[in-house]
Design a protein around this motif. Structure first.
Motif, PDB file in Angstrom:
ATOM      1  N   ASP A 140      23.433 -35.723 -54.249  1.00 15.62           N
ATOM      2  CA  ASP A 140      24.035 -36.796 -55.045  1.00 15.62           C
ATOM      3  C   ASP A 140      23.480 -38.162 -54.663  1.00 15.62           C
ATOM      4  N   CYS A 141      22.647 -38.188 -53.636  1.00 11.70           N
ATOM      5  CA  CYS A 141      22.148 -39.465 -53.106  1.00 11.70           C
ATOM      6  C   CYS A 141      20.707 -39.707 -53.546  1.00 11.70           C
ATOM      7  N   GLU A 142      20.551 -40.718 -54.395  1.00 11.88           N
ATOM      8  CA  GLU A 142      19.253 -41.067 -54.968  1.00 11.88           C
ATOM      9  C   GLU A 142      18.530 -42.021 -54.021  1.00 11.88           C
ATOM     10  N   ILE A 143      17.405 -41.574 -53.445  1.00 11.94           N
ATOM     11  CA  ILE A 143      16.710 -42.419 -52.464  1.00 11.94           C
ATOM     12  C   ILE A 143      15.423 -43.034 -53.001  1.00 11.94           C
ATOM     13  N   ALA A 144      14.927 -42.511 -54.131  1.00 13.67           N
ATOM     14  CA  ALA A 144      13.695 -43.064 -54.704  1.00 13.67           C
ATOM     15  C   ALA A 144      13.564 -42.650 -56.165  1.00 13.67           C
ATOM     16  N   ILE A 145      12.673 -43.346 -56.858  1.00 15.52           N
ATOM     17  CA  ILE A 145      12.354 -43.048 -58.261  1.00 15.52           C
ATOM     18  C   ILE A 145      10.840 -42.957 -58.391  1.00 15.52           C
ATOM     19  N   VAL A 146      10.371 -41.957 -59.128  1.00 17.34           N
ATOM     20  CA  VAL A 146       8.949 -41.878 -59.464  1.00 17.34           C
ATOM     21  C   VAL A 146       8.831 -41.940 -60.983  1.00 17.34           C
ATOM     22  N   THR A 147       7.950 -42.805 -61.481  1.00 17.20           N
ATOM     23  CA  THR A 147       7.785 -42.952 -62.925  1.00 17.20           C
ATOM     24  C   THR A 147       6.582 -42.138 -63.403  1.00 17.20           C
ATOM     25  N   GLU A 148       6.384 -42.136 -64.718  1.00 13.94           N
ATOM     26  CA  GLU A 148       5.330 -41.304 -65.293  1.00 13.94           C
ATOM     27  C   GLU A 148       3.916 -41.760 -64.937  1.00 13.94           C
ATOM     28  N   THR A 149       3.789 -42.970 -64.375  1.00 10.83           N
ATOM     29  CA  THR A 149       2.478 -43.428 -63.904  1.00 10.83           C
ATOM     30  C   THR A 149       2.353 -43.263 -62.388  1.00 10.83           C
ATOM     31  N   GLU A 150       3.266 -42.508 -61.805  1.00 15.00           N
ATOM     32  CA  GLU A 150       3.317 -42.211 -60.363  1.00 15.00           C
ATOM     33  C   GLU A 150       3.679 -43.415 -59.495  1.00 15.00           C
ATOM     34  N   GLU A 151       4.296 -44.428 -60.104  1.00 14.04           N
ATOM     35  CA  GLU A 151       4.842 -45.528 -59.301  1.00 14.04           C
ATOM     36  C   GLU A 151       6.084 -45.000 -58.582  1.00 14.04           C
ATOM     37  N   VAL A 152       6.231 -45.346 -57.323  1.00 21.16           N
ATOM     38  CA  VAL A 152       7.392 -44.916 -56.543  1.00 21.16           C
ATOM     39  C   VAL A 152       8.121 -46.146 -56.003  1.00 21.16           C
ATOM     40  N   VAL A 153       9.429 -46.197 -56.239  1.00 21.78           N
ATOM     41  CA  VAL A 153      10.258 -47.263 -55.671  1.00 21.78           C
ATOM     42  C   VAL A 153      11.329 -46.599 -54.813  1.00 21.78           C
ATOM     43  N   ILE A 154      11.474 -47.095 -53.587  1.00 19.66           N
ATOM     44  CA  ILE A 154      12.350 -46.457 -52.595  1.00 19.66           C
ATOM     45  C   ILE A 154      13.569 -47.320 -52.301  1.00 19.66           C
ATOM     46  N   HIS A 155      14.720 -46.691 -52.184  1.00 22.32           N
ATOM     47  CA  HIS A 155      15.936 -47.369 -51.721  1.00 22.32           C
ATOM     48  C   HIS A 155      15.847 -47.402 -50.193  1.00 22.32           C
ATOM     49  N   LYS A 202       5.589 -36.704 -55.103  1.00 30.97           N
ATOM     50  CA  LYS A 202       4.418 -36.014 -55.655  1.00 30.97           C
ATOM     51  C   LYS A 202       4.829 -34.653 -56.228  1.00 30.97           C
ATOM     52  N   GLU A 203       5.698 -33.964 -55.496  1.00 30.81           N
ATOM     53  CA  GLU A 203       6.175 -32.646 -55.929  1.00 30.81           C
ATOM     54  C   GLU A 203       6.982 -32.756 -57.229  1.00 30.81           C
ATOM     55  N   VAL A 204       7.904 -33.721 -57.275  1.00 29.31           N
ATOM     56  CA  VAL A 204       8.736 -33.928 -58.467  1.00 29.31           C
ATOM     57  C   VAL A 204       7.874 -34.341 -59.657  1.00 29.31           C
ATOM     58  N   TYR A 205       6.902 -35.203 -59.395  1.00 31.98           N
ATOM     59  CA  TYR A 205       6.007 -35.654 -60.463  1.00 31.98           C
ATOM     60  C   TYR A 205       5.246 -34.473 -61.065  1.00 31.98           C
ATOM     61  N   GLU A 206       4.690 -33.646 -60.199  1.00 30.35           N
ATOM     62  CA  GLU A 206       3.850 -32.545 -60.668  1.00 30.35           C
ATOM     63  C   GLU A 206       4.650 -31.407 -61.291  1.00 30.35           C
ATOM     64  N   MET A 209      15.453 -49.005 -62.909  1.00 31.67           N
ATOM     65  CA  MET A 209      14.973 -50.192 -63.606  1.00 31.67           C
ATOM     66  C   MET A 209      13.882 -50.898 -62.804  1.00 31.67           C
ATOM     67  N   MET A 210      14.072 -50.978 -61.489  1.00 30.95           N
ATOM     68  CA  MET A 210      13.055 -51.621 -60.647  1.00 30.95           C
ATOM     69  C   MET A 210      11.727 -50.869 -60.726  1.00 30.95           C
ATOM     70  N   ALA A 211      11.816 -49.533 -60.743  1.00 29.03           N
ATOM     71  CA  ALA A 211      10.596 -48.719 -60.842  1.00 29.03           C
ATOM     72  C   ALA A 211       9.915 -48.944 -62.188  1.00 29.03           C
ATOM     73  N   CYS A 212      10.707 -49.076 -63.241  1.00 28.65           N
ATOM     74  CA  CYS A 212      10.153 -49.294 -64.582  1.00 28.65           C
ATOM     75  C   CYS A 212       9.544 -50.695 -64.714  1.00 28.65           C
ATOM     76  N   ILE A 213      10.168 -51.672 -64.085  1.00 25.77           N
ATOM     77  CA  ILE A 213       9.600 -53.031 -64.080  1.00 25.77           C
ATOM     78  C   ILE A 213       8.236 -53.012 -63.387  1.00 25.77           C
ATOM     79  N   LYS A 214       8.201 -52.383 -62.231  1.00 26.17           N
ATOM     80  CA  LYS A 214       6.950 -52.281 -61.462  1.00 26.17           C
ATOM     81  C   LYS A 214       5.866 -51.593 -62.286  1.00 26.17           C
ATOM     82  N   THR A 215       6.254 -50.520 -62.980  1.00 22.71           N
ATOM     83  CA  THR A 215       5.304 -49.776 -63.813  1.00 22.71           C
ATOM     84  C   THR A 215       4.756 -50.648 -64.937  1.00 22.71           C
ATOM     85  N   ALA A 216       5.648 -51.359 -65.631  1.00 22.55           N
ATOM     86  CA  ALA A 216       5.226 -52.227 -66.749  1.00 22.55           C
ATOM     87  C   ALA A 216       4.280 -53.322 -66.265  1.00 22.55           C
TER      88      ALA A 216
END
Length: 213
Positions: A71-86, A105-109, A146-153
């Motif tokens: 239940d604990c979200e520690i990071a987000i990976v976007t479709e361009t492989e950008e990763v943002v970590i809590h 990398k595993e989740v992305y692939e 949202m932070m991961a998506c901002i970084k990606t954009a």
């Protein structure tokens, strides 16, 4: 008590409440690409993009959960492989950066590439080079996606990146404002529960629903 906390009847109402906040007339002077940052954000982003006369798309991402707490979200990976970590959570759970990047990398692939293939037949996200981008969601919890998506954009060359969301925690506002050009919201709350709590009806939206949009 719970009834008093409901601010939006549904996503459509939330979208029109957001439109009241957005400077639509001045925004229309330029071209915009409106991107939903979650499945739940799609109906809202679609309404806003139609009002703006802009392009619409969905930026895909996946959550990385803590090893011993699903239940604990520690990071987000976007479709361009950008990763943002809590970072605070990662430190408190003593989770190494190596683990997070390996898991990303595993989740992305295994997950994200499959979704990309199904959603846009392996095509890349809309070209954002020198575009004004408006990122839209139904609400923010931690703000990590949202932070991961901002970084990606930004990394995809966007000229400007703005964020619009009906509701978010007050604590998230400075973080989003520090990396986005503009932040638009209807309500911010000091004691934020979770997004669903503030909607009367928030139906689950899955991949099949997204394809209809």
């Amino acid at each position: 008590m719970q009834h008093e906390q409901i601010y939006f009847k549904n996503r459509e109402v939330a979208a029109f409440r957001l439109l009241d906040i957005l400077p639509i007339d001045s925004m229309k002077l330029e071209e915009w690409t409106v991107l939903a940052t979650s499945y739940g954000g799609v109906p809202i982003a679609k309404i806003i993009s139609q009002k703006l006369g802009g392009n619409f798309d969905l930026m895909l991402s996946s959550k990385i959960m803590a090893e011993n707490n699903e239940d604990c979200e520690i990071a987000i990976v976007t479709e361009t492989e950008e990763v943002v970590i809590h970072e605070e959570l990662a430190k408190s759970f003593e989770i190494s950066l190596d683990f997070i990047f390996e898991k990303s990398k595993e989740v992305y692939e295994k997950q994200l590439l499959r979704t990309i293939k199904l959603y846009r037949k392996n095509k890349k996200i809309s070209n954002l080079e020198n575009k004004n981008v408006l990122l839209v969601d139904e609400g923010l919890n931690t703000g990590l996606t949202m932070m991961a998506c901002i970084k990606t954009a930004i990394n995809l060359g966007a000229k400007s990146v703005s964020v619009a969301t009906p509701i978010l925690p007050s604590a998230t506002v400075p973080t989003i404002e520090s990396i986005a050009d503009d932040l638009y919201f209807v309500k911010k709350l000091d004691h934020f529960v979770f997004i669903d709590f503030y909607y009367d009806k928030l139906e689950n939206i899955d991949f099949e629903d997204i394809k209809k949009f």
